[in-house]
Design a protein around this motif. Structure first.
Motif, PDB file in Angstrom:
ATOM      1  N   ALA A  84       1.566  -6.124   3.060  1.00 19.79           N
ATOM      2  CA  ALA A  84       2.157  -4.761   3.123  1.00 19.79           C
ATOM      3  C   ALA A  84       3.595  -5.110   3.816  1.00 19.79           C
ATOM      4  O   ALA A  84       4.691  -4.482   3.940  1.00 19.79           O
ATOM      5  CB  ALA A  84       1.021  -4.139   3.601  1.00 19.79           C
ATOM      6  N   GLU A  97       9.306   2.518   3.071  1.00 17.40           N
ATOM      7  CA  GLU A  97       8.025   2.930   3.545  1.00 17.40           C
ATOM      8  C   GLU A  97       7.140   2.101   4.136  1.00 17.40           C
ATOM      9  O   GLU A  97       6.568   0.576   3.547  1.00 17.40           O
ATOM     10  CB  GLU A  97       7.370   3.533   2.760  1.00 17.40           C
ATOM     11  N   ARG A 108       2.830   1.157   4.046  1.00 18.75           N
ATOM     12  CA  ARG A 108       1.882   1.761   3.653  1.00 18.75           C
ATOM     13  C   ARG A 108       0.744   0.422   3.395  1.00 18.75           C
ATOM     14  O   ARG A 108       0.845  -0.378   2.677  1.00 18.75           O
ATOM     15  CB  ARG A 108       2.007   2.350   2.630  1.00 18.75           C
ATOM     16  N   SER A 128      -3.884   0.383   3.972  1.00 18.16           N
ATOM     17  CA  SER A 128      -5.190   1.528   4.319  1.00 18.16           C
ATOM     18  C   SER A 128      -5.856   0.471   3.742  1.00 18.16           C
ATOM     19  O   SER A 128      -6.219  -0.354   3.015  1.00 18.16           O
ATOM     20  CB  SER A 128      -4.861   2.577   2.818  1.00 18.16           C
ATOM     21  N   ASP A 178      -5.120   3.228   8.401  1.00 16.96           N
ATOM     22  CA  ASP A 178      -4.776   3.991   7.588  1.00 16.96           C
ATOM     23  C   ASP A 178      -3.392   4.365   7.699  1.00 16.96           C
ATOM     24  O   ASP A 178      -3.110   4.438   8.898  1.00 16.96           O
ATOM     25  CB  ASP A 178      -5.250   5.706   6.929  1.00 16.96           C
ATOM     26  N   ALA A 230       1.104   4.929   7.079  1.00 15.36           N
ATOM     27  CA  ALA A 230       2.701   5.471   5.941  1.00 15.36           C
ATOM     28  C   ALA A 230       3.792   5.442   7.149  1.00 15.36           C
ATOM     29  O   ALA A 230       3.196   6.399   7.627  1.00 15.36           O
ATOM     30  CB  ALA A 230       1.575   6.137   5.228  1.00 15.36           C
ATOM     31  N   ASP A 279       8.003   5.525   7.667  1.00 15.15           N
ATOM     32  CA  ASP A 279       9.149   5.272   7.439  1.00 15.15           C
ATOM     33  C   ASP A 279       9.547   4.109   7.786  1.00 15.15           C
ATOM     34  O   ASP A 279       9.889   5.045   9.486  1.00 15.15           O
ATOM     35  CB  ASP A 279       9.707   6.759   6.928  1.00 15.15           C
TER      36      ASP A 279
END
Length: 431
Positions: A313, A328, A330, A332, A337, A339, A341
């Motif tokens: 990621a 972004e 992201r 998980s 978790d 997320a 920007d």
């Protein structure tokens, strides 16, 4: 071509490894790897281990993109190790304990090369006597020991080639770029790898000269792609895992030791945290923490082998920010978790100090060569991190965009190392 090849260039990188074979006529050809999981000539510098009764000592292994495939097939039953080159010069690294079996750096390196040869479709079964191996100008890590790294490399490569020469990686890239030039030039090569950034200043003679390239000076710093990944992890992930938190020891409230977070944010150490001692320490720390939940998240990520998807990621974010103003992030996994920007300008702020140290290393190369920036005719940028806009902007500012060349970001070093192997005495380039 294998039987006719006169020399082999091995770019054993922190992130990727590439092999090229010299053809004896002033050219070289990259070795393409074969199979469903192959990624062309780029072989990921990674290993995966798992327990299997039929394997030697009950532990099987794979390397390259096949290591990734094995890990993804069964992440909880495997151990995935990446960027192990980063510990080559580290006196504090003695061995990694994997399924209760100790592996030294050279053990992992030998296993890695064995699988690399196996996946080359027979092209490396018989290798040229002369092997030119790239090495960084400055090794990664705190207080790196170049002599120790050389000793470990020798052991890793003792069965790979009969005549092994070590050459600074940017000099390999310089030879590759020189093959594209049609007139004399003074060039600066900047190689942005996974673990180090290296510079070489080289005077290139006209085509047909007895000695095409003459090195003037080199310099390096242990900052590159992995350090940029560290900055992203530090800003986006570690705050959720307890960094900056406290724990109680008797009647004192102390800050959670930073070493756990440094290890977690470093690919070469994260994979090795999944051991009984470290997890036991973290579990005791969790019991005494003012807020135990973040430490619990860290334990879960380590136990469930979430290092690869986490850094995947990070890599996607870094690549996206090379072409977009924001992207972004992201991730998980196991109760974590995220997320977010992320703006390119924020990322550039996170790595600003690293870029200043990189620029200082470049200035050191210019000073050692006694060459002013204005006297550099061409600048050749190579390595994956050379695609980061903030790095390109640094060179545009210092040299002007018209003097900058790129290309073969992942393959130019191996190509040039193979060309060095064709010279009468490669020892002249040895480092």
């Amino acid at each position: 071509m294998t039987s006719e090849a006169t020399a082999l260039g091995l770019d054993f990188g922190t992130t990727n490894t590439v092999v090229a074979l010299a053809d004896g006529w002033g050219g070289s050809e990259l070795v393409e790897f074969a199979g469903d999981d192959a990624t062309g000539p780029v072989f990921r510098s990674a290993l995966c281990f798992w327990e299997e009764e039929r394997a030697w000592q009950g532990i099987a292994h794979e390397a390259g993109p096949w290591a990734i495939a094995e890990y993804l097939q069964s992440p909880l039953d495997s151990r995935f190790v990446q960027s192990f080159k980063s510990v080559a010069a580290s006196p504090s690294f003695e061995r990694a304990l994997i399924f209760n079996k100790p592996y030294r750096f050279e053990d992992m390196g030998q296993l890695f090369l064995q699988r690399l040869v196996a996946h080359a479709g027979g092209r490396l079964d018989t290798r040229p006597r002369r092997v030119i191996v790239g090495r960084p100008v400055e090794y990664a890590g705190a207080r790196p020991d170049a002599a120790l790294a050389r000793q470990r490399y020798d052991l890793m490569l003792e069965a790979f080639g009969a005549e092994v020469y070590y050459v600074h990686e940017p000099l390999g890239a310089a030879h590759s770029y020189a093959s594209r030039l049609t007139e004399p030039a003074t060039i600066l090569v900047a190689d942005f790898g996974g673990g180090t950034t290296d510079f070489s200043i080289v005077r290139v003679a006209e085509p047909g000269s007895a000695r095409r390239c003459v090195p003037l000076a080199s310099s390096g710093v242990g900052i590159a792609g992995d350090r940029f990944d560290y900055r992203i992890i530090d800003k986006l992930v570690l705050p959720l895992l307890g960094k900056g938190g406290t724990y109680r020891s008797f009647d004192k409230l102390l800050e959670i030791p930073g070493g756990y977070f440094s290890d977690f944010a470093d690919w070469s150490r994260l994979a090795l945290m999944r051991n009984r001692r470290t997890l036991g320490e973290l579990e005791r720390l969790q019991r005494d923490a003012s807020d135990p939940e973040p430490i619990g998240r860290m334990i879960a990520l380590i136990e469930h082998e979430q290092g690869f998807p986490l850094y995947d990621a990070v890599g996607r974010l870094k690549r996206a920010l090379s072409s977009e103003e924001h992207a972004e992030f992201r991730f998980s996994g196991e109760g974590v978790d995220i997320a977010a920007d992320v703006r390119r300008v924020d990322f550039e702020g996170w790595i600003a100090d690293d870029l200043r140290r990189i620029e200082a290393a470049m200035d050191a190369a210019l000073a050692r060569a006694a060459v002013a920036a204005e006297a550099i005719d061409r600048v050749f940028l190579t390595g994956g991190s050379s695609l980061i806009p903030a790095i390109r902007a640094l060179f545009d500012r210092r040299f002007g965009s018209e003097r900058i060349a790129t290309g073969g970001e992942l393959t130019s070093i191996a190509h040039g190392l193979a060309l060095i192997g064709e010279e009468a005495d490669p020892a002249e380039w040895a480092a």
